[in-house]
Design a protein around this motif. Structure first.
Motif, short mmCIF file in Angstrom:
data_model
loop_
_atom_site.label_atom_id
_atom_site.label_comp_id
_atom_site.label_asym_id
_atom_site.label_seq_id
_atom_site.Cartn_x
_atom_site.Cartn_y
_atom_site.Cartn_z
N PRO A 356 -7.55 -3.96 -0.90
CA PRO A 356 -7.88 -4.77 -2.30
C PRO A 356 -6.99 -4.92 -2.78
O PRO A 356 -5.97 -5.73 -3.16
N ASP A 357 -5.45 -3.83 -2.11
CA ASP A 357 -4.23 -3.92 -2.45
C ASP A 357 -3.77 -3.20 -1.83
O ASP A 357 -4.07 -2.86 -0.92
N ALA A 358 -2.11 -3.21 -1.85
CA ALA A 358 -1.50 -2.48 -0.90
C ALA A 358 -0.44 -1.36 -1.64
O ALA A 358 -0.20 -0.15 -1.45
N THR A 359 -1.47 -0.68 -2.94
CA THR A 359 -0.51 0.32 -4.07
C THR A 359 -2.00 1.10 -3.96
O THR A 359 -1.73 2.57 -4.80
N ALA A 360 -2.59 1.36 -3.12
CA ALA A 360 -3.75 1.87 -2.95
C ALA A 360 -4.85 3.08 -4.08
O ALA A 360 -5.39 3.90 -4.74
N THR A 361 -4.33 1.58 -5.55
CA THR A 361 -5.66 1.76 -6.90
C THR A 361 -6.77 1.46 -6.23
O THR A 361 -7.24 2.81 -6.90
N ALA A 362 -7.57 0.34 -5.77
CA ALA A 362 -8.72 -0.02 -6.10
C ALA A 362 -9.08 0.83 -4.58
O ALA A 362 -10.68 0.94 -4.51
N ASP A 363 -8.41 0.98 -3.77
CA ASP A 363 -9.22 2.39 -2.55
C ASP A 363 -7.96 3.13 -1.81
O ASP A 363 -6.51 2.48 -1.70
N LYS A 364 -7.99 5.06 -2.51
CA LYS A 364 -7.37 5.65 -2.08
C LYS A 364 -6.77 5.53 -0.45
O LYS A 364 -5.94 5.91 -0.34
N ARG A 365 -7.51 4.96 0.38
CA ARG A 365 -7.08 5.14 1.38
C ARG A 365 -6.08 4.38 1.82
O ARG A 365 -5.28 3.82 3.15
N GLY A 366 -5.97 3.22 1.00
CA GLY A 366 -5.16 1.58 0.94
C GLY A 366 -3.34 2.55 0.90
O GLY A 366 -2.72 2.59 0.18
N THR A 367 -3.21 3.55 2.01
CA THR A 367 -1.61 4.52 1.81
C THR A 367 -0.70 3.74 2.58
O THR A 367 0.41 4.11 3.94
N PHE A 368 0.02 2.53 1.72
CA PHE A 368 1.23 2.06 2.13
C PHE A 368 2.97 2.28 1.46
O PHE A 368 2.43 2.29 0.48
N TYR A 369 3.50 2.28 2.17
CA TYR A 369 4.73 2.84 1.78
C TYR A 369 5.29 0.78 1.74
O TYR A 369 5.60 0.44 3.39
N THR A 370 5.33 0.61 0.05
CA THR A 370 6.41 -1.06 0.46
C THR A 370 7.40 -1.46 -0.08
O THR A 370 8.82 -1.75 0.15
N ASP A 371 8.26 0.06 -0.57
CA ASP A 371 9.39 -0.09 -0.92
C ASP A 371 10.50 -0.16 0.32
O ASP A 371 10.88 -0.13 0.60
N GLY A 372 11.62 -1.30 0.27
CA GLY A 372 12.35 -2.18 0.85
C GLY A 372 11.51 -2.34 2.09
O GLY A 372 12.74 -2.95 3.30
N GLN A 373 10.34 -2.65 2.08
CA GLN A 373 9.61 -3.15 3.08
C GLN A 373 8.57 -4.70 3.28
O GLN A 373 8.70 -4.87 1.80
N THR A 374 9.33 -5.31 3.41
CA THR A 374 8.73 -6.54 3.96
C THR A 374 6.94 -6.92 4.77
O THR A 374 7.13 -6.09 5.28
N LEU A 375 6.32 -7.47 3.79
CA LEU A 375 5.19 -7.24 4.49
C LEU A 375 4.87 -8.13 5.93
O LEU A 375 3.99 -8.22 6.81
N ASP A 376 5.71 -8.97 6.02
CA ASP A 376 5.87 -10.27 7.16
C ASP A 376 6.77 -9.46 7.91
O ASP A 376 7.55 -8.77 7.73
N ILE A 377 6.63 -10.18 9.16
CA ILE A 377 7.21 -9.29 10.30
C ILE A 377 7.78 -10.28 10.84
O ILE A 377 7.22 -11.21 12.26
#
Length: 537
Positions: A356-377
């Motif tokens: 539901p989001d990339a910040t593990a707010t609405a689902d604690k399993r969404g453990t992503f590090y986004t600082d300085g990272q782009t979503l697109d590759i």
């Protein structure tokens, strides 16, 4: 307690699809053979402690890939930690999917990102070789522990009884390797302790024949493995055999072209209701912490691959690879409990999108590090392209330090009860006669409650939902390729992700790639093997 494998050193020649006389390197514990031929000889087994030492080496072979952690290869042609079983499983099960992508350009590794591999791929050769290497260990251990040999050595009744369990564990580990070979490569040879020792070409079996062999072994092991959760932590028991049996039944439509979901559901229900494993009512993050063998997570770990920073010195194998390679960019390795990052693995935008989001707010399993990272590759070779993953950590659940920061303590959860919940739900949705939809919803909601995610109702429980939920719960646990194939979404164009097929926005791939090719070097060693359809040697 954890099994410890201090200063692991390996033994046996690689068979590369050929059964050969097995020889050894040095043994590092109580007994030090004078030369290779002495290892696993009658003299070696005069020491009663040797039986458990060999069993420990078989378990350690799932994690490490070299001798004594020094990087030396134990399989010819595959360098040191690159032959780590767990590391190779991660490469073949995760990199070809939406869950992971790696920046490195080592050899043919980039083709694993794009589903463009060929029979010359050395990582596929390593996976094939490692699995058969482990099978050789099991076969030789079984040859050396027959009733006749034990009696001739004067082994007492109590040790004989213990060795009976050791033999069952060796057979399970052999079945586990045959499962991986069947899943990845399809038609492979079968060798057992009953085959002659010496050079010969074992007959290549059909995938259905390998399936039948694994099924028979796992059913029989219910008579000899330890009862549920009565074995040492890190060693398998009857529940592990039931799990693997449920797994092959759930995938039977792929392996043998026949649905076996009824049997999968029955086994899953048996594990859930009758085994001693229980759902871990701890925060999701605790399952992947350095103390996950003691912090409550272990109650659902049916088959962990044990890590220990002091006892298992494998810098680039197993969990050390997964943790090190997943750190890069602006990430502070110290906050992950590690001594640095190798700027390798991260995930793709399509996988982030199932949360539901990339910040593990609405689902604690969404453990992503986004600082300085782009979503697109845009550039596969740039670590900061793509979100990093922080699922695993080499710190204890309370935030305190692990034993070391170069080799982690975090155990890898190869099989856990949460997966059994998901398998039961999937088998039910696929029409298992014994499945109950409301029971399945309850199991899924246990997972989601732990993750602090919104609960679902029966109308939400579709196959598409289950595939996504398996991704959310089990990502980076070496299941994704198999799952996507079972759901018809690995190859072809029904599910596209960045760099699938070698294009930035993804493209369809050929269906024959649902099977990996039999590696070219394996066929060179055993020319009786036939290549899988679609591949050219």
């Amino acid at each position: 307690m954890k099994i410890t494998f201090k200063h692991i050193s390996y033994f046996f020649l690689l068979i590369l699809g050929i059964n050969m006389t097995l020889t050894s390197c040095s043994n590092d514990l109580e007994v030090t053979p004078k030369d290779d031929d002495e290892f696993l000889s009658e003299t070696f087994f005069e020491d009663p402690a040797s039986y458990k030492q060999v069993l420990a080496k078989m378990y350690a072979g799932l994690y490490v890939g070299g001798n004594d952690g020094d990087g030396a290869a134990d399989i010819a042609g595959i360098g040191g930690d690159f032959s780590s079983y767990l590391r190779l499983l991660f490469v073949v099960q995760e990199l070809p999917t939406d869950e992971a992508i790696i920046a490195w350009a080592d050899g043919a590794l980039p083709t694993m990102n794009t589903q463009n591999w060929s029979p010359a791929n050395e990582f596929l050769a390593g996976t094939f070789s490692r699995a058969f290497y482990q099978i050789s260990l099991s076969n030789e251990f079984l040859r050396q522990t027959t009733e006749e040999k034990l009696t001739a050595r004067g082994v007492d009744a109590s040790l004989k009884a213990e060795i009976t369990t050791f033999r069952a564990e060796a057979r399970f580990l052999r079945a586990f390797s045959y499962y991986n070979l069947m899943d990845l490569f399809g038609n492979v040879p079968i060798t057992t302790e009953n085959d002659p020792v010496g050079f010969f070409y074992p007959e290549q079996k059909t995938r259905a024949e390998v399936f039948a062999y694994i099924e028979s072994e796992l059913k029989d092991l219910d008579n000899s493995l330890a009862d549920s959760r009565t074995n040492e932590y890190g060693r398998v028991d009857k529940t592990a055999a039931k799990f693997l049996l449920a797994q092959i039944y759930l995938n039977a439509s792929v392996y043998i072209g026949t649905e076996r979901v009824d049997e999968a559901a029955v086994l899953c229900n048996d594990i859930i209701t009758n085994s001693a494993y229980t759902f871990a009512n701890v925060p999701y993050s605790h399952l992947f912490s350095a103390d996950n063998n003691t912090n409550g997570a272990q109650s659902e770990f049916i088959f962990p691959i044990v890590s220990d920073g002091n006892a298992i010195r494998a810098i680039g194998g197993g969990m050390s690879f997964i943790l090190h390679a997943g750190i890069g960019g602006s990430m502070d390795a110290a906050t992950r409990g590690m001594d640095g990052g190798w700027q390798g693995i991260r995930t793709r935008r399509e996988f982030v999108g199932i949360f539901p989001d990339a910040t593990a707010t609405a689902d604690k399993r969404g453990t992503f590090y986004t600082d300085g990272q782009t979503l697109d590759i845009a550039n596969v070779g740039t670590f900061t392209n793509g979100y990093a993953v922080t699922k695993y950590i080499n710190k204890k659940a309370d935030g305190s330090a692990a034993q070391r920061n170069d080799v982690p303590d975090t155990d890898f959860p190869m099989y856990r009860l949460s997966d059994v919940y998901l398998m039961y739900a999937e088998a039910t949705v696929r029409g298992a006669a014994s499945g109950n939809i409301n029971t399945a919803v309850g199991y899924i909601n246990q997972l989601r409650n732990r993750a602090e995610a919104a609960t679902i109702n029966a109308g939400d429980l579709t196959l598409d939902f289950i595939l996504d939920e398996r991704g959310r719960e089990l990502f980076w646990e070496c299941h994704r390729r198999t799952d996507l194939i079972r759901f018809g979404k690995f190859t072809g164009g029904s599910k596209i992700w960045q760099w699938k097929g070698g294009t930035e926005n993804g493209s369809a791939t050929e269906s024959f790639r649902n099977l990996m090719p039999i590696p070219a070097r394996i066929i060179q060693a055993n020319p009786t093997l036939e290549q899988n359809i679609g591949y050219i040697n």
